[in-house]
Design a protein around this motif. Structure first.
Motif, mmCIF file in Angstrom:
data_model
loop_
_atom_site.group_PDB
_atom_site.id
_atom_site.type_symbol
_atom_site.label_atom_id
_atom_site.label_comp_id
_atom_site.label_asym_id
_atom_site.label_seq_id
_atom_site.Cartn_x
_atom_site.Cartn_y
_atom_site.Cartn_z
ATOM 1 N N LEU A 168 -9.362 -8.708 -13.081
ATOM 2 C CA LEU A 168 -9.358 -8.815 -11.615
ATOM 3 C C LEU A 168 -9.703 -7.587 -10.972
ATOM 4 C CD1 LEU A 168 -6.113 -11.173 -11.421
ATOM 5 C CD2 LEU A 168 -8.311 -11.792 -10.495
ATOM 6 N N THR A 169 -9.099 -6.200 -11.618
ATOM 7 C CA THR A 169 -9.403 -5.099 -10.962
ATOM 8 C C THR A 169 -10.887 -4.850 -11.000
ATOM 9 O OG1 THR A 169 -7.472 -4.497 -11.986
ATOM 10 C CG2 THR A 169 -8.967 -2.738 -11.250
ATOM 11 N N ALA A 170 -11.608 -5.196 -12.013
ATOM 12 C CA ALA A 170 -12.925 -4.822 -12.181
ATOM 13 C C ALA A 170 -13.889 -5.734 -10.929
ATOM 14 C CB ALA A 170 -13.623 -5.299 -13.659
ATOM 15 N N MET A 171 -13.048 -6.962 -10.897
ATOM 16 C CA MET A 171 -14.006 -7.942 -9.818
ATOM 17 C C MET A 171 -13.573 -7.476 -8.543
ATOM 18 S SD MET A 171 -15.611 -9.979 -11.521
ATOM 19 C CE MET A 171 -16.045 -11.461 -10.482
ATOM 20 N N LEU A 172 -12.438 -6.908 -8.388
ATOM 21 C CA LEU A 172 -12.246 -6.497 -6.851
ATOM 22 C C LEU A 172 -12.749 -5.118 -6.417
ATOM 23 C CD1 LEU A 172 -8.238 -6.983 -7.122
ATOM 24 C CD2 LEU A 172 -9.674 -8.268 -5.475
ATOM 25 N N GLY A 173 -12.893 -4.523 -7.231
ATOM 26 C CA GLY A 173 -13.564 -2.954 -6.988
ATOM 27 C C GLY A 173 -12.474 -2.131 -6.099
ATOM 28 N N GLU A 174 -12.746 -1.748 -4.971
ATOM 29 C CA GLU A 174 -11.877 -1.137 -4.267
ATOM 30 C C GLU A 174 -10.897 -2.036 -3.453
ATOM 31 O OE1 GLU A 174 -11.646 2.596 -0.693
ATOM 32 O OE2 GLU A 174 -13.421 2.017 -1.717
ATOM 33 N N SER A 175 -9.677 -1.668 -3.609
ATOM 34 C CA SER A 175 -8.568 -2.699 -2.875
ATOM 35 C C SER A 175 -7.551 -2.028 -2.335
ATOM 36 C CB SER A 175 -7.979 -3.700 -3.987
ATOM 37 O OG SER A 175 -7.128 -2.956 -4.727
ATOM 38 N N ARG A 176 -6.620 -2.601 -1.444
ATOM 39 C CA ARG A 176 -5.561 -2.041 -0.984
ATOM 40 C C ARG A 176 -4.359 -2.642 -1.291
ATOM 41 N NH1 ARG A 176 -5.388 -3.065 4.556
ATOM 42 N NH2 ARG A 176 -4.474 -0.890 5.032
ATOM 43 N N PRO A 177 -3.592 -2.111 -2.140
ATOM 44 C CA PRO A 177 -2.585 -2.992 -2.980
ATOM 45 C C PRO A 177 -1.389 -3.218 -1.665
ATOM 46 C CG PRO A 177 -3.025 -1.059 -4.320
ATOM 47 C CD PRO A 177 -4.045 -0.987 -2.836
ATOM 48 N N LEU A 178 -0.561 -3.965 -2.117
ATOM 49 C CA LEU A 178 0.711 -4.272 -1.162
ATOM 50 C C LEU A 178 1.874 -3.456 -1.795
ATOM 51 C CD1 LEU A 178 1.687 -6.345 1.061
ATOM 52 C CD2 LEU A 178 2.677 -7.502 -0.618
ATOM 53 N N TYR A 179 2.500 -2.733 -0.836
ATOM 54 C CA TYR A 179 3.616 -1.807 -1.262
ATOM 55 C C TYR A 179 4.832 -2.461 -0.382
ATOM 56 C CZ TYR A 179 0.295 1.470 -3.164
ATOM 57 O OH TYR A 179 -0.924 2.155 -3.754
ATOM 58 N N SER A 180 5.851 -2.443 -0.959
ATOM 59 C CA SER A 180 6.894 -3.025 -0.379
ATOM 60 C C SER A 180 8.320 -2.350 -0.688
ATOM 61 C CB SER A 180 7.039 -4.426 -0.462
ATOM 62 O OG SER A 180 7.592 -4.559 -1.829
ATOM 63 N N ARG A 181 9.351 -2.407 0.194
ATOM 64 C CA ARG A 181 10.724 -1.992 -0.014
ATOM 65 C C ARG A 181 11.490 -3.326 0.404
ATOM 66 N NH1 ARG A 181 10.798 3.477 2.540
ATOM 67 N NH2 ARG A 181 9.044 4.487 1.518
ATOM 68 N N LEU A 182 12.643 -3.221 -0.465
ATOM 69 C CA LEU A 182 13.621 -4.273 -0.165
ATOM 70 C C LEU A 182 14.938 -3.688 0.219
ATOM 71 C CD1 LEU A 182 14.136 -7.412 -0.871
ATOM 72 C CD2 LEU A 182 15.374 -6.702 -2.786
ATOM 73 N N LEU A 183 15.688 -4.142 1.263
ATOM 74 C CA LEU A 183 16.731 -3.593 1.832
ATOM 75 C C LEU A 183 17.763 -4.519 1.811
ATOM 76 C CD1 LEU A 183 15.359 -1.976 5.281
ATOM 77 C CD2 LEU A 183 15.412 -0.973 3.177
ATOM 78 N N LYS A 184 19.073 -4.138 1.202
ATOM 79 C CA LYS A 184 19.977 -5.118 1.118
ATOM 80 C C LYS A 184 21.158 -4.815 2.019
ATOM 81 C CE LYS A 184 20.026 -7.634 -2.436
ATOM 82 N NZ LYS A 184 20.098 -7.368 -3.769
#
Length: 427
Positions: A168-184
């Motif tokens: 999948l990484t090879a097929m995507l090429g340059e991507s913008r991953p999702l970053y997240s924080r969880l607040l409890k």
């Protein structure tokens, strides 16, 4: 890229197993910057599986299958997808060699159906199965990408993290991953939390805010897509800071941990110990705290004094306070305070907590179901008693009562920690 997951297996539809694969796949695709728009579960039926493929292909760029790669006749995923794409099934010789070697080493005759696990779609990319036998597949056809993973979670996860992610990484090429924080959050309901953040939620674009709740606590996931962690942190820090400013009195963690773990950490940092005396909660408070690894250094122990007799024998609560005309009774502020103080002294702890109330199904002492008193005793300070009126069934009342104690205890420990930090900085 828009993705759809298709989980194949009648056992999923019947509720015989839980689809944990969907959770793991969603997390991995989010890391890769791939949006999951749909999840489909379909039984082991050729026509319905073909329909699921047709629908998914009309609305997604990536179709990711789990299950149906095994040796039996109801393992249909490769067969149906092969027919749909007009591709033959061919033997992946390295996988066949592994299967043959496994049977030979165990001295077991291999039946013909086991060879199905080494089949793959013609002109596709094999995905190595490092913990099982069924080879996975990855391919692209007419602009749509397909990834076929095994159903058993251990096999699926290993393939997903390894060969599938590489493809999948090879097929995507340059991507913008999702970053997240969880607040409890604790001590606040979902609707109240949303009311205090409504302007942020209504105008959200990037980052996005997604609140969700479960019994006794609320969480918010803040997410953004970015080219790298530094860029993501810049956007996430700003959002977290604003939420902390508004809800800092309820925000107990900025990671996915239960409040009892945060309490154990605070006790450990201050070198203090805790004991508990429970009535209506039946030991649930102690159960949650002791579920935290290493909590034995901070939690001395607890008692379940369910009857008046045990409150008297173990904690020394006078019977004239518990029973008789005009007595406060077991369900009272007076008894809650004394339970917390006595267990703290008996255990030689720095904090003592207590719960006493009516969990149901019937009233007690003329007091309604859902009425709970809980107390927090701290050595050298006045004991604080809280009263709460809870709704729900017996299990819900017990859990929500314990969550209420945990929240108030966290508040007390946090205040002590903040004061200690202030004194150190002042000196």
């Amino acid at each position: 890229m828009k993705a759809e997951m298709i989980a194949v297996g009648t056992e999923l539809l019947l509720g015989q197993i839980v689809n944990t694969n969907a959770r793991d796949i969603s997390r991995k695709l989010a890391e890769l910057g791939i949006d999951v728009y749909f999840q489909t579960v379909v039984g082991d039926n050729k026509e319905r599986l073909r329909q699921a493929i047709e629908i998914a292909r009309s609305r997604a760029d990536l179709l990711l299958f789990t299950g149906g790669l095994g040796p039996t006749q109801d393992d249909l995923t490769k067969d149906v997808l092969g027919e749909y794409l007009n591709r033959k099934l061919v033997v992946h010789e390295p996988s066949m060699a592994v299967i043959e070697e496994m049977f030979a080493s165990r001295g077991i005759a291999m039946v013909e159906s086991n060879r199905r696990q080494a089949l793959m779609l013609d002109d596709s990319h094999p995905l190595e199965n490092t913990v099982g036998l069924a080879v996975g597949n990855a391919l692209e056809a007419d602009g749509t990408k397909y990834v076929l993973l095994p159903g058993p979670p251990r096999e699926m996860k290993a393939m997903l993290e390894g060969a599938a992610s590489e493809w999948l990484t090879a097929m995507l090429g340059e991507s913008r991953p999702l970053y997240s924080r969880l607040l409890k959050f604790a001590g606040i309901g979902e609707s109240s939390l949303e009311e205090r953040l409504i302007d942020l939620i209504e105008r959200q674009s990037d980052p996005t805010l997604a609140p969700y709740a479960k019994e006794g606590e609320v969480a918010i996931r803040i997410s953004t897509k970015a080219s790298d962690p530094v860029a993501a942190d810049g956007k996430l820090d700003e959002a977290v800071g604003e939420i902390r400013r508004r809800l800092g009195d309820h925000l107990y963690a900025e990671e996915d941990v239960p409040i009892e773990e945060v309490i154990v950490r605070l006790l450990r940092a201050s070198r203090r110990r805790l004991a508990s005396a429970e009535s209506c909660s039946g030991g649930l408070f102690a159960e949650l705290v002791t579920s935290v690894p290493g909590s034995s250094g901070e939690f001395v122990g607890g008692v379940v004094t369910y009857t008046n007799e045990m409150k008297h024998k173990l904690l020394g609560i006078p019977m004239e306070q518990l029973e008789g005309e005009g007595a406060p009774g077991a369900v009272s502020e007076t008894t809650a305070a004394m339970m917390a103080e006595r267990v703290m002294d008996i255990a030689g702890a720095d904090y003592g907590i207590s719960l006493t109330g009516v969990a149901g199904p019937a009233p007690s002492e003329g007091k309604p179901v859902g009425l709970v008193y809980f107390a927090i005793a701290e050595r050298g300070k006045d004991t604080i008693v809280h009263t709460t009126h809870l709704s729900g069934d017996r299990s819900s009342i017990r859990l929500r009562a314990v969550k209420a104690v945990l929240y108030r205890l966290w508040q007390s420990l946090k205040e002590s920690s903040d004061n200690a930090d202030g004194e150190r900085s002042g000196s």
